[in-house]
Design a protein around this motif. Structure first.
Motif, PDB file in Angstrom:
ATOM      1  N   GLY A 327       0.814  -1.203   0.000  1.00 15.11           N
ATOM      2  CA  GLY A 327       0.000   0.000   0.000  1.00 15.11           C
ATOM      3  C   GLY A 327       0.848   1.253   0.000  1.00 15.11           C
ATOM      4  O   GLY A 327       0.521   2.244  -0.682  1.00 15.11           O
ATOM      5  N   ARG A 328       1.936   1.238   0.770  1.00 15.85           N
ATOM      6  CA  ARG A 328       2.831   2.402   0.812  1.00 15.85           C
ATOM      7  C   ARG A 328       3.464   2.647  -0.553  1.00 15.85           C
ATOM      8  O   ARG A 328       3.559   3.789  -1.016  1.00 15.85           O
ATOM      9  N   ALA A 329       3.911   1.571  -1.213  1.00 12.83           N
ATOM     10  CA  ALA A 329       4.544   1.716  -2.526  1.00 12.83           C
ATOM     11  C   ALA A 329       3.550   2.276  -3.538  1.00 12.83           C
ATOM     12  O   ALA A 329       3.888   3.136  -4.372  1.00 12.83           O
ATOM     13  N   ARG A 330       2.300   1.822  -3.468  1.00 12.09           N
ATOM     14  CA  ARG A 330       1.288   2.285  -4.416  1.00 12.09           C
ATOM     15  C   ARG A 330       0.991   3.767  -4.239  1.00 12.09           C
ATOM     16  O   ARG A 330       1.023   4.536  -5.215  1.00 12.09           O
ATOM     17  N   ILE A 331       0.707   4.201  -3.008  1.00 12.09           N
ATOM     18  CA  ILE A 331       0.354   5.610  -2.796  1.00 12.09           C
ATOM     19  C   ILE A 331       1.543   6.518  -3.087  1.00 12.09           C
ATOM     20  O   ILE A 331       1.385   7.619  -3.626  1.00 12.09           O
ATOM     21  N   ALA A 332       2.754   6.050  -2.800  1.00 15.74           N
ATOM     22  CA  ALA A 332       3.946   6.844  -3.096  1.00 15.74           C
ATOM     23  C   ALA A 332       4.101   7.037  -4.602  1.00 15.74           C
ATOM     24  O   ALA A 332       4.397   8.141  -5.077  1.00 15.74           O
ATOM     25  N   ARG A 333       3.895   5.963  -5.353  1.00 13.12           N
ATOM     26  CA  ARG A 333       4.007   6.054  -6.815  1.00 13.12           C
ATOM     27  C   ARG A 333       2.933   6.968  -7.385  1.00 13.12           C
ATOM     28  O   ARG A 333       3.207   7.807  -8.256  1.00 13.12           O
ATOM     29  N   GLU A 334       1.700   6.825  -6.901  1.00 10.05           N
ATOM     30  CA  GLU A 334       0.599   7.643  -7.422  1.00 10.05           C
ATOM     31  C   GLU A 334       0.811   9.125  -7.133  1.00 10.05           C
ATOM     32  O   GLU A 334       0.456   9.985  -7.958  1.00 10.05           O
ATOM     33  N   ARG A 335       1.391   9.441  -5.996  1.00  8.78           N
ATOM     34  CA  ARG A 335       1.645  10.852  -5.689  1.00  8.78           C
ATOM     35  C   ARG A 335       2.745  11.423  -6.572  1.00  8.78           C
ATOM     36  O   ARG A 335       2.656  12.578  -7.024  1.00  8.78           O
ATOM     37  N   ALA A 336       3.773  10.622  -6.827  1.00 12.05           N
ATOM     38  CA  ALA A 336       4.813  11.077  -7.750  1.00 12.05           C
ATOM     39  C   ALA A 336       4.222  11.295  -9.140  1.00 12.05           C
ATOM     40  O   ALA A 336       4.559  12.268  -9.835  1.00 12.05           O
ATOM     41  N   GLU A 337       3.329  10.423  -9.547  1.00 10.45           N
ATOM     42  CA  GLU A 337       2.692  10.567 -10.861  1.00 10.45           C
ATOM     43  C   GLU A 337       1.782  11.786 -10.914  1.00 10.45           C
ATOM     44  O   GLU A 337       1.666  12.440 -11.961  1.00 10.45           O
ATOM     45  N   ALA A 338       1.132  12.116  -9.795  1.00 17.01           N
ATOM     46  CA  ALA A 338       0.286  13.307  -9.756  1.00 17.01           C
ATOM     47  C   ALA A 338       1.131  14.568  -9.963  1.00 17.01           C
ATOM     48  O   ALA A 338       0.713  15.504 -10.662  1.00 17.01           O
ATOM     49  N   VAL A 339       2.325  14.600  -9.356  1.00 17.77           N
ATOM     50  CA  VAL A 339       3.232  15.736  -9.563  1.00 17.77           C
ATOM     51  C   VAL A 339       3.691  15.780 -11.015  1.00 17.77           C
ATOM     52  O   VAL A 339       3.736  16.847 -11.652  1.00 17.77           O
TER      53      VAL A 339
END
Length: 393
Positions: A327-339
């Motif tokens: 879950g941590r890896a997923r939300i971290a990746r999605e936030r980087a993609e949002a930026v």
């Protein structure tokens, strides 16, 4: 004769018997309008405890008409009122209930006026005596000073500067309220506000030299204390939104300053951390910006800088240690993609940007677990970020 009785005193006031006589004479012993304090209005006429932040870095406390009317209603009903000074070791400055042995309405009215004046003058003269500010201890003391059905009023900026809720700890100012509550519960540090009404006044309003808080930070301070009061069992929580301004009532004793996050500035080559406490923060457990306009403004500045050069951008999402590794890896990746998506929107070629999510596994993380494994809200907030790595050719 005026009598100020303690909770366990046995003196019987003549006020109740004198009310009819006073009314017949055209006098009103309470001389107060009903307080307009939202859900707490229903508790008018019940015991009241007021915690006053008469200290450095917080505007001088003023009861205001509604809180004063709440106090008047308690006095009229012969219930106990308590005034507490907020500092590093909160203390009771005044505690008592009105009673009179007078045998006529005029004398009872005089005793009433004298008692109320003493209580209000004590509040106006309140001054901190001990360094720092322990708002949580003051709330606990206030909660223990009134029975179920009573009201706790807190008049302060809410910026506590001692453990276990030290807003000077980086990340605490923007920590998730639910995490603050969970942390305090694990530490057995929540006050008991069961069946009490809570009124919060002046949260987030500061006085020099404490830097003012932006709306985002003020709102989070309000959210933290509101969540804390509800978790502590409060019947209801009413926030007075009218701002408190002006100088502190005193500059002594010292109260530490809470650092307010500044706008990000990007290095030309190297790493810049977009902390969750800054302008590019996200709503809890999502890749949705808290403030889209603010995030876009910051990322527009980054885009302009990159477009004037030849740097490549690596965006690295990081998280606290909360939740599962996947879950941590997923939300971290999605936030980087949002930026990344915002930078592309601002004109940066997608081919110059790479993204990855590392979760809680990154070199600059701080320990966000306490000795018993509890999540530490401030450090946890610090670990949630998107790292902008500008790679120069």
């Amino acid at each position: 004769m005026l009598l100020s009785r303690l909770k366990h005193g046995t003196t019987v006031s003549a006020l109740a018997m004198a009310l009819l006589a006073i009314t017949a004479c055209g006098q009103d012993v309470s001389r107060a309008d009903p307080p307009a304090l939202g859900c707490a209005t229903a508790a008018a006429g019940q015991p009241v405890a007021v915690a006053l932040g008469a200290r450095a870095n917080s505007p001088a406390p003023r009861l205001g008409a509604d809180v004063e009317n709440l106090v008047r209603a308690a006095v009229t009903a012969e219930h106990e009122i308590t005034m507490i000074t907020i500092d590093g070791a909160p203390k009771t400055a005044f505690r008592g209930a009105f009673a009179s042995t007078a045998r006529n309405a005029v004398a009872v009215q005089s005793d009433y006026d004298r008692f109320l004046r003493l209580a209000l003058e004590t509040a106006a003269a309140a001054r901190a005596r001990t360094a720092e500010a322990d708002v949580l201890a003051a709330v606990d003391l206030a909660g223990r000073s009134v029975p179920a059905g009573g009201t706790v009023v807190v008049i302060d900026s809410g910026l506590q500067t001692v453990a276990p809720l030290d807003f000077r700890e980086p990340g605490t100012l923007t920590a998730e309220p639910a995490e603050i509550v969970a942390f305090l519960r694990a530490r057995r540090s929540l006050p008991d506000l069961t069946d009490r009404h809570v009124v919060l006044v002046g949260l987030g309003d500061t006085a020099t030299p404490q830097a003012p808080l932006s709306r985002r930070y003020r709102d989070n301070v309000v959210a933290i204390w509101s969540a804390l009061a509800k978790a502590a069992g409060a019947t209801c929580v009413h926030v007075v939104t009218e701002p408190r301004t002006g100088d502190a009532v005193t500059a002594e004793p010292d109260v530490g300053l809470v650092r307010v996050p500044m706008a990000e500035s990007f290095v030309s080559c190297g790493d810049t951390v977009l902390a969750d406490s800054g302008t590019v923060g996200f709503q809890p457990d999502t890749a949705v910006f808290r403030d889209v306009g603010m995030a876009r403004g910051t990322l527009r500045r980054l885009a302009d800088q990159v477009l004037s050069g030849r740097q490549r951008i690596e965006l690295i999402g990081t998280t606290s240690s909360d939740g599962s590794e996947a879950g941590r890896a997923r939300i971290a990746r999605e936030r980087a993609e949002a930026v990344r998506d915002e930078l592309v929107r601002a004109g940066v070629p997608a081919a110059r940007i790479t993204t990855r999510g590392v979760g809680a596994n990154w070199e600059h993380r701080v320990n966000d677990r306490g000795p018993n494994g509890e999540l530490l809200p401030g450090p946890a907030a610090r670990n949630r970020s998107v790292v902008v790595r500008l790679q120069c050719p």
